[in-house]
Design an enzyme around this catalytic site. Structure first.
Site, PDB file in Angstrom:
ATOM      1  CG  ASP A 118      -7.329  -5.666  -3.701  1.00 51.64           C
ATOM      2  OD1 ASP A 118      -8.457  -6.034  -4.067  1.00 51.64           O
ATOM      3  OD2 ASP A 118      -7.106  -5.041  -2.655  1.00 51.64           O
ATOM      4  CG  LEU A 119      -6.911  -3.708 -10.220  1.00 47.25           C
ATOM      5  CD1 LEU A 119      -6.769  -3.586 -11.730  1.00 47.25           C
ATOM      6  CD2 LEU A 119      -6.338  -2.476  -9.530  1.00 47.25           C
ATOM      7  CE  LYS A 120     -11.209  -4.331  -2.309  1.00 45.57           C
ATOM      8  NZ  LYS A 120      -9.797  -3.873  -2.396  1.00 45.57           N
TER       9      LYS A 120
ATOM     10  NE  ARG B 227      -3.524   0.181   7.530  1.00 51.47           N
ATOM     11  CZ  ARG B 227      -4.719   0.738   7.458  1.00 51.47           C
ATOM     12  NH1 ARG B 227      -4.853   2.040   7.628  1.00 51.47           N
ATOM     13  NH2 ARG B 227      -5.793   0.010   7.224  1.00 51.47           N
TER      14      ARG B 227
ATOM     15  CB  THR C 280     -12.189  -6.317   6.672  1.00 54.62           C
ATOM     16  OG1 THR C 280     -11.196  -5.588   5.955  1.00 54.62           O
ATOM     17  CG2 THR C 280     -12.131  -7.785   6.279  1.00 54.62           C
TER      18      THR C 280
ATOM     19  CG  ASP D 211      -1.941  -1.166   1.112  1.00 51.71           C
ATOM     20  OD1 ASP D 211      -2.312  -1.527  -0.018  1.00 51.71           O
ATOM     21  OD2 ASP D 211      -2.333  -1.701   2.159  1.00 51.71           O
TER      22      ASP D 211
ATOM     23  CG  HIS E 200     -19.209  -3.906  -8.890  1.00 52.22           C
ATOM     24  ND1 HIS E 200     -19.717  -3.559  -7.671  1.00 52.22           N
ATOM     25  CD2 HIS E 200     -20.276  -4.355  -9.611  1.00 52.22           C
ATOM     26  CE1 HIS E 200     -21.026  -3.773  -7.631  1.00 52.22           C
ATOM     27  NE2 HIS E 200     -21.371  -4.249  -8.821  1.00 52.22           N
ATOM     28  CG  ASP E 201     -18.233  -1.391 -15.436  1.00 52.69           C
ATOM     29  OD1 ASP E 201     -19.341  -1.298 -16.028  1.00 52.69           O
ATOM     30  OD2 ASP E 201     -17.420  -0.459 -15.374  1.00 52.69           O
ATOM     31  CB  ILE E 202     -21.914  -3.874 -17.815  1.00 49.31           C
ATOM     32  CG1 ILE E 202     -20.848  -3.322 -18.765  1.00 49.31           C
ATOM     33  CG2 ILE E 202     -22.820  -2.754 -17.310  1.00 49.31           C
ATOM     34  CD1 ILE E 202     -21.418  -2.746 -20.034  1.00 49.31           C
ATOM     35  N   PRO E 203     -21.022  -6.962 -17.348  1.00 43.26           N
ATOM     36  CG  PRO E 203     -22.503  -8.765 -17.171  1.00 43.26           C
ATOM     37  CD  PRO E 203     -22.466  -7.265 -17.189  1.00 43.26           C
ATOM     38  CG  ASN E 204     -18.717  -6.911 -23.557  1.00 38.91           C
ATOM     39  OD1 ASN E 204     -18.305  -8.030 -23.867  1.00 38.91           O
ATOM     40  ND2 ASN E 204     -18.517  -5.840 -24.309  1.00 38.91           N
ATOM     41  CB  THR E 205     -17.064  -3.278 -18.855  1.00 40.23           C
ATOM     42  OG1 THR E 205     -17.858  -2.493 -19.761  1.00 40.23           O
ATOM     43  CG2 THR E 205     -15.908  -2.430 -18.356  1.00 40.23           C
TER      44      THR E 205
ATOM     45  NE  ARG F  37      -4.597  -3.044  11.258  1.00 31.51           N
ATOM     46  CZ  ARG F  37      -4.871  -3.084   9.959  1.00 31.51           C
ATOM     47  NH1 ARG F  37      -4.554  -4.169   9.262  1.00 31.51           N
ATOM     48  NH2 ARG F  37      -5.461  -2.075   9.361  1.00 31.51           N
TER      49      ARG F  37
ATOM     50  CE  LYS G 151      -4.154  -5.627  -0.546  1.00 32.51           C
ATOM     51  NZ  LYS G 151      -4.553  -4.315  -1.138  1.00 32.51           N
TER      52      LYS G 151
END
Length: 239
Positions: A59-61, A214, A122, A10, A63-68, A184, A32
């Site tokens: 780790d880009l997560k 961290r 989390t 990070d 979340h968009d329309i399926p084709n994208t 942690r 990551k």
């Protein structure tokens, strides 16, 4: 995926990553790369880390329309990453499209990257789930439902709190990956995380892998902190 420790890089720049990794001159890490770093440095950071022999969780997560999502995954799979993720809230069609993209983009003879789905962050509390996201079911029920959708879609596992691993293990396959952030040491501050556990607790709960940021990256001696992480995971230090 045989390495249980993923170190979250990070940092905002490649130079800071290089400075950090100099503390691990002979270690091949599983690291990551999240949005902060990837959006600043782009694919160059991936190529650099792979050249150094590190494994990578991108780790880009998505979340968009399926084709994208499909087209994005097709491009990402060419980077040689080992693990990537989407948001389970995107639904089964989107998750299936993510897999199609990864398989289409993976070079011949290579294994496609593992793909896992984020259930709930989390940093999400029960109160936030109900009052802000307007989800009436409990956090545990919601996580299990999203994990079930991910498995139904053919994904390899999920990102979840270690506290939710037991219920996922109870109802889904033992081989289904559970990658758990929010880790942690007992004497660390929680910061912006809500559902946190120690490395030893995560292993006892059945986590496949833990993501630690961290507690290592901001430690006075990151290498010593990494060694402590391994000892705690193995139950070699008093908890």
């Amino acid at each position: 995926m045989n390495r249980p420790f993923i170190v979250a890089l990070d940092f905002p720049s490649m130079e800071e990553v290089k400075t950090f990794l100099r503390r691990f001159p002979h270690e091949s890490l599983f690291v990551k790369v999240g949005m902060e770093l990837y959006y600043q440095e782009g694919p160059a950071i991936i190529y650099d880390l792979k050249e150094q022999g590190h494994r990578i969780f991108l780790d880009l997560k998505l979340h968009d329309i399926p084709n994208t999502v499909k087209r994005a995954m097709q491009g990402l799979s060419r980077l040689g990453i080992d693990l990537v993720n989407v948001h389970a809230a995107g639904g089964t069609t989107m998750m299936e499209a993510a897999l199609e993209g990864l398989e289409a983009g993976t070079p011949s003879g290579a294994r496609r990257p593992y793909c896992i789905a984020v259930t709930q962050l989390t940093s999400t509390s029960e109160q936030m789930l109900h009052k802000q996201l307007l989800i009436e079911r409990s956090l545990e029920e919601t996580v299990l439902h999203y994990a079930s959708l991910a498995k139904e879609s053919g994904l390899d596992g999920v990102v979840c709190s270690a506290k939710e691993v037991p219920i996922i293990r109870k109802y889904l396959s033992p081989s289904f990956l559970t990658v758990t952030p929010g880790i942690r040491f007992a004497d660390d501050e929680k910061n912006d995380q809500v559902r946190v556990v120690t490395p030893y607790e995560a292993r006892k709960l059945g986590a496949s892998a833990i993501v630690v940021g961290r507690s290592i990256t901001r430690a006075a001696d990151p290498y010593a902190a990494y060694e402590r992480l391994q000892r705690e995971w193995n139950g070699e230090e008093e908890q």
